[in-house]
Motif scaffolding. Structure first.
Motif, short mmCIF file in Angstrom:
data_model
loop_
_atom_site.label_atom_id
_atom_site.label_comp_id
_atom_site.label_asym_id
_atom_site.label_seq_id
_atom_site.Cartn_x
_atom_site.Cartn_y
_atom_site.Cartn_z
N ARG A 139 0.78 8.78 12.40
CA ARG A 139 1.91 9.66 12.08
C ARG A 139 2.71 10.04 13.32
O ARG A 139 3.62 10.86 13.26
CB ARG A 139 1.39 10.92 11.38
N GLY A 140 2.34 9.45 14.46
CA GLY A 140 3.13 9.64 15.67
C GLY A 140 2.87 10.94 16.38
O GLY A 140 3.71 11.39 17.17
N TYR A 141 1.72 11.57 16.12
CA TYR A 141 1.42 12.85 16.77
C TYR A 141 0.46 12.65 17.94
O TYR A 141 -0.37 11.73 17.93
CB TYR A 141 0.80 13.83 15.77
N ALA A 142 0.54 13.55 18.91
CA ALA A 142 -0.40 13.52 20.02
C ALA A 142 -1.80 13.89 19.51
O ALA A 142 -1.95 14.76 18.65
CB ALA A 142 0.03 14.51 21.09
N VAL A 143 -2.82 13.22 20.05
CA VAL A 143 -4.20 13.53 19.68
C VAL A 143 -4.63 14.75 20.51
O VAL A 143 -4.67 14.68 21.73
CB VAL A 143 -5.13 12.34 19.96
N ALA B 237 0.17 3.46 5.41
CA ALA B 237 0.71 3.91 4.12
C ALA B 237 0.38 5.37 3.87
O ALA B 237 1.07 6.03 3.08
CB ALA B 237 0.15 3.04 3.00
N GLY B 238 -0.66 5.90 4.54
CA GLY B 238 -1.03 7.30 4.37
C GLY B 238 -2.41 7.52 3.80
O GLY B 238 -2.89 8.66 3.72
N PHE B 239 -3.08 6.44 3.38
CA PHE B 239 -4.42 6.58 2.80
C PHE B 239 -5.45 6.89 3.89
O PHE B 239 -5.28 6.54 5.06
CB PHE B 239 -4.83 5.29 2.09
N PHE C 90 0.82 -1.21 0.00
CA PHE C 90 0.00 0.00 0.00
C PHE C 90 0.86 1.26 0.00
O PHE C 90 0.45 2.29 -0.54
CB PHE C 90 -0.94 0.01 1.20
N SER C 91 2.05 1.18 0.58
CA SER C 91 2.96 2.34 0.56
C SER C 91 3.42 2.64 -0.87
O SER C 91 3.57 3.81 -1.24
CB SER C 91 4.17 2.07 1.46
N GLU C 92 3.63 1.59 -1.66
CA GLU C 92 3.98 1.80 -3.07
C GLU C 92 2.79 2.38 -3.83
O GLU C 92 2.95 3.26 -4.68
CB GLU C 92 4.44 0.49 -3.71
N ASN D 200 -8.97 -5.79 10.04
CA ASN D 200 -8.26 -4.77 10.80
C ASN D 200 -6.84 -4.58 10.28
O ASN D 200 -6.33 -3.45 10.24
CB ASN D 200 -8.23 -5.16 12.28
N ALA D 201 -6.19 -5.68 9.92
CA ALA D 201 -4.82 -5.58 9.39
C ALA D 201 -4.80 -4.77 8.10
O ALA D 201 -3.88 -3.95 7.88
CB ALA D 201 -4.26 -6.98 9.15
N ILE D 202 -5.80 -4.97 7.25
CA ILE D 202 -5.88 -4.22 6.00
C ILE D 202 -6.11 -2.73 6.27
O ILE D 202 -5.45 -1.86 5.68
CB ILE D 202 -7.01 -4.78 5.11
#
Length: 851
Positions: A648-652, A548-550, A513-515, A539-541
């Protein structure tokens, strides 16, 4: 692009690409039809995109499209779809609907899990002048632009990309016909005598098929028992579970017996092979227009012995079946190598046909079409073909398996190639005006190095899902003949034989998915078809897409009409596929979000761009009723916002109460859904002439989360019963309460009500106004965190717990950046609990990478 000759130098350029297949350079070149199809990573992708693609520039890109928000139903009974078998396919007519919605003529469509290439067929059919497609177009599609879309498709499997070439590359049908007639004439000349029998008058007849039966050993007397003779009711065709030994009259079953064994010297591998003994028991032959039947007589048995003694003077594949639970399921029966899947007679005939094609001087695309006739019948004329008397089904192969039954039907290869030629000819007649606008590559989707960033206009894909099918194992029969075999190192699958489980599968899918994300243009769409009945895989999907960013914008159903074997026989199987619509955010959004990450405004920036990508008015059933879209409702908008930050590793920056309050302050609300100011007018206009679809779905209660959802349904003022007392709710609740997972600590109904709902002066419970429920949400969170604290302070595996408390606790630990504590608690939970809950899985996976 001009025709090319694939050279070893071309192959050397791409040899290091992930998923490079197993096969010699010579065999890869022999199978390819460059530049449009190569049986290795296609070295001409960059050139193809340069000629056909439009470079992306966000400042000038005017593309704007809502997700395709309609359920799709398409049948599989189509001459194009059915030309060549494969493990799974999506009807191309269904894919056309998506391509017409998301693209315009000339756009580049991509599918990295192409299978038989139906995405490319759909892209080209959008420009076909063949008006016999009987494609049912609704009013929505009348305004779409018809015209060919360019396509790039790839797959890890050489069998898949080869079949894709069959489906997408036209041939001169007159040349194809002449070549086939020459091939079949040679096969008739060399092999027709093998398929002859005599009736009681001595007249010779053409054999349609021969039935072979396993032979068992009676556990009581040690005598041989022919399964056909003892277990098959010749009147009804039914097969008995229990049957009598003809020698000692003892009642026996298949499981109680051992199979009789036949030993012979296998000239191809130079070894003595012990295989299950099978004997011919029935011959079906043609007498004029009538099919007649007989038991094999002395002449028939002598003919079979004569054939068995022959040495085939042509090449046949003798590869050992690859390691795998499916590919080696027949080892115990002596079927260990590729050639063992055929009777000697059918193997000989296939070898003649293959030799004729290999030595042909026809063009690459004609040779590929000829090979498809042989590979197209290969499974049907193999030992995979079961037999059941009076079944009425000429093809009884269990799809998705390499199962060999106790009775097999050995079809006449010479007959089957005639039928398959007609099928391939119909296909080629249908695609006669295809203009070679498809490029096909054989490689892993984890590495699409030939495709530059932001070059693809749309993606439609049907990935492998978990362990549903072992593609590389199932394709080996074809690939052993093609002499180019799948490199399964990067195969995205759950397969213990490959040491791949759900985490490995998810990691591979994330890479794939990243590609997809990298090559797709920003603000453009990807459609993912999903077929799996396991929550953990679903859930894995979803997590792989998010990593991937989607961003998922819609989930619908696709009904392919014709069910697979597993769908028919499994009560737990999903009958319809899910279709996920996901988009790649714009570059400007990503830039702004990164600058504001961790602030309230970043959350609202996300909501604004997400709402802008959601459909405004949807009438999926075309019944004049507007659908309520879950993606526009508060709870799912909150989930999407939280997921995007965490991935993305940001605080909510906002809790649920603050988020819900902010939604009402910043956006317009209609029928429980939120809209941007420039969207609400469109909805209001539609609302003035249409009804709103209020469907109360059946919701069984099996845990705390589903209990809360059920209560929301019951207490909803519009679609439910409105306010209700505890006495009114409790009997209904108990009726819907299903077996609760023994690990789940299920609160009492009254406790759930007190934590999530409000009670009026009449003692009736009601749904809180989200704009005024901050205190209630905080009280609930406080109680859940108190419960979670007991888990933190306890030791050992957590056997009983509240999942809602775990979710609240993980959210708190994430805000505190205590990733180690998240991992520690997660590893004390049952693995199934983590894998089947998307929120817990998300927190755990991301935290694990930070410890």
């Amino acid at each position: 692009m001009e025709r090319r000759i694939l050279t070893k130098a071309d192959i050397d350029k791409v040899r290091g690409t992930e998923g490079f297949p197993q096969g010699s350079d010579e065999d890869i070149i022999e199978l390819s039809n460059a530049p449009y199809y190569t049986a290795c990573p296609n070295p001409f992708i960059g050139e193809f995109v340069k000629e056909n693609g439009v470079p992306y520039d966000e400042t000038s890109d005017s593309y704007r499209c809502e997700p395709f928000a309609a359920d799709v139903s398409e049948g599989k009974k189509d001459p194009v779809y059915n030309a060549h078998s494969y493990h799974t396919k999506v009807p191309y007519k269904a894919i056309m609907r998506y391509i017409l919605h998301y693209t315009k003529p000339g756009d580049v469509v991509f599918d990295g899990f192409c299978g038989t290439g139906m995405t490319a067929v759909a892209a080209q059919m959008c420009g076909s002048s063949d008006h016999s497609l009987e494609f049912e177009m609704t009013g929505e599609f009348e305004s779409k632009q018809w015209g060919t879309r360019k396509s790039i498709i790839s797959d890890l499997s050489p069998a898949a990309t080869y079949i894709s070439a069959v489906y997408n590359q036209p041939v001169d049908v007159q040349i194809f016909e002449r070549a086939f007639l020459k091939m079949s004439a040679r096969a008739d000349k060399e092999c027709a005598w093998m398929y002859m029998t005599k009736d009681e008058t001595g007249a010779e007849h053409h054999v349609n098929y021969t039935v072979w039966s396993d032979v068992f050993i009676c556990p009581h007397c040690g005598k041989e028992v022919v399964f056909w003779d003892a277990a098959v009711d010749k009147e009804t065709g039914s097969v008995k579970d229990k049957f009598l030994c003809p020698s000692c009259n003892a009642e026996i079953t298949k499981k109680s017996c051992e199979r009789a064994v036949k030993s012979f010297l296998d000239d191809y591998i130079g070894e003595i092979v012990n295989t299950t003994k099978q004997v011919p028991v029935l011959i079906a032959y043609q007498n004029g227009r009538q099919e007649c039947y007989k038991s094999p007589d002395k002449t028939d048995l002598e003919l079979i012995d004569k054939i068995e003694a022959l040495k085939i003077p042509y090449w046949v594949p003798t590869d050992r079946m690859p390691v795998g639970g499916e590919s080696r399921r027949n080892d115990k029966y002596g079927i260990t190598h590729a050639h063992h899947f055929f009777t000697k007679r059918n193997l000989y005939c296939l070898a003649v046909l293959w030799d004729e094609i290999t030595n042909s001087e026809e063009s690459d695309n004609v040779k590929i079409a000829l090979k498809s006739i042989v590979t197209g019948v290969m499974q049907g004329v193999s030992k995979l073909q079961r037999f059941r008397l009076n079944s009425g089904f000429p093809n009884m192969i269990l799809s998705g398996t390499l199962y060999v039954g106790s009775m097999i039907r050995e079809w006449n290869v010479l007959d089957w190639i005639q039928g398959k030629y007609k099928s391939i000819r119909k296909l080629k007649d249908k695609i006669y005006d295809f203009d070679m606008s498809t490029l096909i590559s054989t490689n892993s989707l984890t590495s699409m190095s030939g495709l530059d960033d932001n070059t693809v206009d749309y993606i439609f894909t049907d990935p492998p899902f978990g362990g549903n099918l072992n593609y590389s194992e199932l394709s080996f029969m074809w690939e052993s003949w093609l002499r180019v075999v799948t490199n399964n190192e990067e195969e995205a699958i759950v397969n213990p034989e490959q040491n791949k489980y759900l985490p490995e599968y998810q990691q591979l899918m994330t890479s794939c998915f990243s590609e997809y994300y990298r090559v797709l243009k920003p603000n453009h769409w990807m459609t993912v078809e999903f077929h799996n009945s396991k929550n953990a895989v679903w859930n894995a999907i979803q997590e792989a897409l998010a990593r991937a960013g989607f961003i998922i914008a819609d989930v619908r159903t696709l009904d392919k009409k014709q069910s697979s074997f597993k769908q028919i026989t499994s009560g737990a199987a999903v009958k319809q596929d899910l279709v996920i619509s996901a988009y790649k955010p714009t570059s400007s959004f990503l830039k702004n979000f990164t600058v504001k990450a961790g602030t309230d405004e970043a959350a609202w920036e996300f909501v604004r761009q997400h709402l802008s990508n959601l459909p405004v008015v949807v009438d999926s059933d075309n019944d004049g009723k507007i659908d309520i879209l879950a993606e526009r409702q508060a709870f799912l908008l909150f989930d999407r916002m939280v997921s995007y930050h965490i991935m993305r590793g940001y605080a909510v920056p906002l809790d649920s109460a603050e988020f819900y309050k902010g939604l009402d302050e910043r956006f317009l609300k209609r029928d429980g859904m939120y809209f941007l100011p420039d969207q609400v007018n469109e909805y209001d206009m539609a609302r003035s002439t249409m009804e709103v679809e209020n469907i109360q779905f059946s919701l069984f209660v099996s845990d705390e989360k589903s209990a809360i959802g059920w209560l929301y349904q019951q207490l909803d003022e519009n679609s439910g019963n409105g306010r209700m007392t505890y006495a009114e709710l409790q009997p209904k609740f108990m009726k819907e309460l299903q077996a609760v997972d023994k690990r789940e600590k299920m609160p009492e109904l009254l406790e759930i009500l007190e934590e999530n709902f409000l009670k009026d002066d009449d003692g009736k419970w009601y749904i809180p106004d989200l704009t005024k429920s901050g205190d209630l949400a905080k009280l609930r969170e406080k109680n859940l965190l108190k419960e979670f604290q007991t888990y933190l302070e306890s030791k050992g595996k957590l056997k009983v717990f509240r999942s809602e408390a775990i979710r609240a606790g993980f959210s708190k630990l994430w805000k505190d950046k205590d990733y180690a504590a998240i991992v520690a608690v997660a590893e004390r939970l049952p693995e199934q609990t983590i894998q089947e809950d998307p929120n817990l899985l998300m927190y755990y996976d991301i935290s694990l990478s930070r410890v």
